[in-house]
Design an enzyme around this catalytic site. Structure first.
Site, PDB file in Angstrom:
ATOM      1  N   GLY A 167       0.807  -1.205   0.000  1.00 23.97           N
ATOM      2  CA  GLY A 167       0.000   0.000   0.000  1.00 23.97           C
ATOM      3  C   GLY A 167       0.846   1.263   0.000  1.00 23.97           C
ATOM      4  N   HIS A 168       0.332   2.289   0.655  1.00 19.81           N
ATOM      5  CA  HIS A 168       0.961   3.614   0.632  1.00 19.81           C
ATOM      6  C   HIS A 168       2.261   3.629   1.434  1.00 19.81           C
ATOM      7  CE1 HIS A 168       0.964   7.927   0.017  1.00 19.81           C
ATOM      8  NE2 HIS A 168       1.040   8.153   1.312  1.00 19.81           N
TER       9      HIS A 168
END
Length: 291
Positions: free
Chosen positions: A265-266
């Site tokens: 993810g981020h």
């Protein structure tokens, strides 16, 4: 055991915290963190790279262990955060360096490169955006609305980004093994961005973020002219800066190395540290072999 040194420097009258590791004669690597974190996001990456590189990882003003002067004392813009970073590196004698940018670190890194292209030996971007394609519309809509018309109508939506649930989501969305992500990360970030008065710091930066996309054409021209070596390694599940933002770098840098990490993810370092560290070591070693 790799020694990570935790230091402070005074820049423009403000105390700036930074982590430093690795031999000073080795090639320099500057790590620039994003919202809502701090150089703490690099706590595991630094030891994985410090045997070969001289690493500097500052906390931006308003984040982590750096000072957080109120907005009536320090003007929180990405230009001013770049001023602080530039002055810190000059104070430390870091004249040439590779830069790792993530989230807020990217507009600071791009400004550093535009101010002194010869200083940048390479770029590593991990969800560090430079193209319109990178913006996931649903996430950014409240930010653009607030930047255009800051006030009671638009402020609640961006204030929500300071909530524990929103910060937890930044760490967990798109991650296929969320049990690998330490809950202390979002708890610490939430605590720090919600210090008394820090909400105004964060609102100022939300408002100023709209100054970054207009800078992109200059960044693209810098890429085309200088053909700086670039590694883009992004979580394939990032819903803040999507994978198209990573792919876009090859438009201006045909030799850019792009990796979209499945299940990431981020905050990719929390779940895929070894993967990212491996890409970085190979990429930087090929450009500038360590001493």
């Amino acid at each position: 055991m790799v020694e990570v040194r935790h230091r402070y420097a005074t820049v423009g009258g403000h105390r700036v915290f930074y982590r430093e590791a690795g031999p000073r004669e080795a090639p320099a690597l500057v790590l620039l963190h994003g919202f809502p974190s701090s150089s703490r996001m690099f706590r595991h990456l630094i030891p994985a790279l410090a045997d070969r590189f001289h690493i500097i990882a500052p906390d931006h003003l308003g984040f982590g262990n750096s000072d957080a002067p109120p907005p009536d004392v320090f003007t929180y813009t990405f230009d001013s955060l770049t001023d602080v970073t530039e002055a810190l590196l000059a104070q430390l004698g870091i004249a040439r360096y590779a830069v790792y940018v993530q989230d807020y670190g990217a507009p600071i890194g791009w400004r550093l490169a535009l101010r002194d292209p010869a200083a940048i030996t390479a770029v590593i971007t991990q969800s560090g955006n430079a193209y319109e394609e990178g913006f996931v519309p649903d996430f950014w809509k409240p930010v653009w609305a607030y930047a255009e018309d800051p006030g009671p109508r638009t402020e609640p939506a961006v204030r929500d980004a300071l909530s524990l649930d929103a910060i937890r989501w930044q760490y967990l969305h798109g991650v296929n093994r969320p049990e690998l992500v330490d809950p202390d990360t979002w708890a610490a970030d939430h605590r720090e961005v919600n210090r008394p008065g820090n909400d105004l710091v964060q609102l100022a930066l939300f408002g100023d973020y709209a100054t970054n996309p207009p800078l992109y054409p200059q960044v693209h021209a810098y890429f085309r002219e200088h053909q700086v070596p670039l590694l883009a390694v992004w979580g394939a599940g990032d819903e803040i800066f999507g994978p198209d933002g990573a792919r876009a770098f090859t438009r201006d840098l045909p030799d850019a190395e792009v990796h979209l990490v499945p299940g990431g993810g981020h905050f990719l370092l929390e779940s895929h540290l070894d993967t990212v560290a491996g890409y970085i070591r190979g990429f930087l070693t090929a450009i500038e072999p360590p001493v």
